[in-house]
Design a protein around this motif. Structure first.
Motif, PDB file in Angstrom:
ATOM      1  N   ARG A  50      -0.777   8.298  -0.386  1.00  0.00           N
ATOM      2  CA  ARG A  50      -0.729   9.214  -1.529  1.00  0.00           C
ATOM      3  C   ARG A  50      -0.190  10.576  -1.117  1.00  0.00           C
ATOM      4  O   ARG A  50      -0.552  11.111  -0.079  1.00  0.00           O
ATOM      5  CB  ARG A  50      -2.107   9.368  -2.141  1.00  0.00           C
ATOM      6  CG  ARG A  50      -2.595   8.100  -2.835  1.00  0.00           C
ATOM      7  CD  ARG A  50      -3.991   8.293  -3.363  1.00  0.00           C
ATOM      8  NE  ARG A  50      -4.098   9.520  -4.115  1.00  0.00           N
ATOM      9  CZ  ARG A  50      -4.343   9.596  -5.423  1.00  0.00           C
ATOM     10  NH1 ARG A  50      -4.515   8.502  -6.107  1.00  0.00           N
ATOM     11  NH2 ARG A  50      -4.440  10.750  -6.019  1.00  0.00           N
ATOM     12  N   THR A  52      -4.144   9.820   1.784  1.00  0.00           N
ATOM     13  CA  THR A  52      -4.902   8.595   2.034  1.00  0.00           C
ATOM     14  C   THR A  52      -4.076   7.371   1.651  1.00  0.00           C
ATOM     15  O   THR A  52      -3.201   7.428   0.787  1.00  0.00           O
ATOM     16  CB  THR A  52      -6.224   8.577   1.230  1.00  0.00           C
ATOM     17  OG1 THR A  52      -5.920   8.623  -0.169  1.00  0.00           O
ATOM     18  CG2 THR A  52      -7.115   9.738   1.609  1.00  0.00           C
ATOM     19  N   TRP A  53      -4.363   6.264   2.321  1.00  0.00           N
ATOM     20  CA  TRP A  53      -3.733   4.983   2.008  1.00  0.00           C
ATOM     21  C   TRP A  53      -4.544   4.296   0.921  1.00  0.00           C
ATOM     22  O   TRP A  53      -5.766   4.200   1.017  1.00  0.00           O
ATOM     23  CB  TRP A  53      -3.654   4.104   3.251  1.00  0.00           C
ATOM     24  CG  TRP A  53      -2.559   4.527   4.172  1.00  0.00           C
ATOM     25  CD1 TRP A  53      -2.666   5.394   5.220  1.00  0.00           C
ATOM     26  CD2 TRP A  53      -1.202   4.116   4.121  1.00  0.00           C
ATOM     27  NE1 TRP A  53      -1.447   5.542   5.821  1.00  0.00           N
ATOM     28  CE2 TRP A  53      -0.518   4.766   5.164  1.00  0.00           C
ATOM     29  CE3 TRP A  53      -0.473   3.269   3.284  1.00  0.00           C
ATOM     30  CZ2 TRP A  53       0.842   4.596   5.404  1.00  0.00           C
ATOM     31  CZ3 TRP A  53       0.887   3.084   3.525  1.00  0.00           C
ATOM     32  CH2 TRP A  53       1.529   3.737   4.567  1.00  0.00           C
ATOM     33  N   GLU A  54      -3.848   3.820  -0.116  1.00  0.00           N
ATOM     34  CA  GLU A  54      -4.489   3.136  -1.236  1.00  0.00           C
ATOM     35  C   GLU A  54      -3.541   2.089  -1.781  1.00  0.00           C
ATOM     36  O   GLU A  54      -2.365   2.054  -1.410  1.00  0.00           O
ATOM     37  CB  GLU A  54      -4.852   4.124  -2.348  1.00  0.00           C
ATOM     38  CG  GLU A  54      -5.860   5.171  -1.926  1.00  0.00           C
ATOM     39  CD  GLU A  54      -6.242   6.124  -3.055  1.00  0.00           C
ATOM     40  OE1 GLU A  54      -5.924   5.844  -4.224  1.00  0.00           O
ATOM     41  OE2 GLU A  54      -6.856   7.155  -2.749  1.00  0.00           O
ATOM     42  N   TYR A  88     -11.378   1.600  -1.089  1.00  0.00           N
ATOM     43  CA  TYR A  88     -10.043   1.137  -1.482  1.00  0.00           C
ATOM     44  C   TYR A  88      -9.683  -0.165  -0.778  1.00  0.00           C
ATOM     45  O   TYR A  88      -9.099  -1.056  -1.389  1.00  0.00           O
ATOM     46  CB  TYR A  88      -8.997   2.218  -1.217  1.00  0.00           C
ATOM     47  CG  TYR A  88      -9.282   3.441  -2.050  1.00  0.00           C
ATOM     48  CD1 TYR A  88      -9.125   3.415  -3.431  1.00  0.00           C
ATOM     49  CD2 TYR A  88      -9.774   4.604  -1.479  1.00  0.00           C
ATOM     50  CE1 TYR A  88      -9.433   4.514  -4.212  1.00  0.00           C
ATOM     51  CE2 TYR A  88     -10.077   5.710  -2.251  1.00  0.00           C
ATOM     52  CZ  TYR A  88      -9.906   5.653  -3.612  1.00  0.00           C
ATOM     53  OH  TYR A  88     -10.218   6.743  -4.388  1.00  0.00           O
ATOM     54  N   MET A 148      -7.419   2.257   5.424  1.00  0.00           N
ATOM     55  CA  MET A 148      -7.988   2.632   4.133  1.00  0.00           C
ATOM     56  C   MET A 148      -9.487   2.878   4.204  1.00  0.00           C
ATOM     57  O   MET A 148     -10.199   2.213   4.957  1.00  0.00           O
ATOM     58  CB  MET A 148      -7.736   1.539   3.089  1.00  0.00           C
ATOM     59  CG  MET A 148      -6.312   1.393   2.685  1.00  0.00           C
ATOM     60  SD  MET A 148      -6.192   0.204   1.336  1.00  0.00           S
ATOM     61  CE  MET A 148      -4.441   0.202   1.094  1.00  0.00           C
ATOM     62  N   ALA A 181       0.847  -1.190   0.000  1.00  0.00           N
ATOM     63  CA  ALA A 181       0.000   0.000   0.000  1.00  0.00           C
ATOM     64  C   ALA A 181       0.884   1.242   0.000  1.00  0.00           C
ATOM     65  O   ALA A 181       2.044   1.202   0.424  1.00  0.00           O
ATOM     66  CB  ALA A 181      -0.906   0.004   1.220  1.00  0.00           C
TER      67      ALA A 181
END
Length: 155
Positions: free
Chosen positions: A38, A43-45, A128, A124, A35
């Motif tokens: 961003r 944000t975690w994606e 996502y 997340m 992961a």
């Protein structure tokens, strides 16, 4: 002055435009998932991005994962198709295996980490996290829609 427009030109004008993106659900042998955080919104994606016009989806996944994380991958299979109905983005998610490289950040990521499924759920947003979790369940490919924040239940 009278302008003539063919039927195909009229149909093209009324056809909705969509963007196609690709993302890699990269699963390590210990079950951890790759992961990124961003750079643009924090944000975690999962790593991914816009598919280039002349690019095969599998090539696009490998390129995006490499660019954003420094990890090379072998693309296994399509695990899901996800549509953001608000923005008109269709995302194709592929399960991948890491095949080399070293984790690093990029202009698009401020952190790269290998997360457990529980950490994925914690860090997340649902739209996502489900992409990574769907890739683990072996029942795909899944087809889901969302509004950018929440999943939209199938009818």
């Amino acid at each position: 002055m009278l302008l003539y427009m063919s039927n195909s030109a009229r149909e093209t004008q009324s056809t909705p435009l969509h963007s196609v993106s690709v993302a890699g659900a990269v699963v390590r042998e210990d079950g951890r998932l790759l992961a990124i955080r961003r750079a643009d919104n924090g944000t975690w994606e999962l790593p991914g991005g816009v598919l280039e016009l002349t690019e095969a989806p599998e090539d696009g996944v490998a390129r995006e994962v490499w660019e954003e994380t420094g990890i090379r991958v072998e693309v296994d299979e399509l695990t899901g198709v996800y549509k953001n109905t608000t923005r008109g983005i269709v995302a194709l998610v592929f399960r991948c295996k890491p095949s080399g490289g070293v984790e690093r950040t990029s202009a698009e990521s401020t952190a790269v980490d290998w997360l457990t499924p529980d950490e994925v759920r914690e860090r997340m947003a649902e739209v996502y996290a489900v992409r990574l979790l769907d890739a683990l369940d072996g029942h795909g490919p899944h087809v889901r829609s969302h509004d950018g924040k929440q999943l939209i239940q199938a009818r």
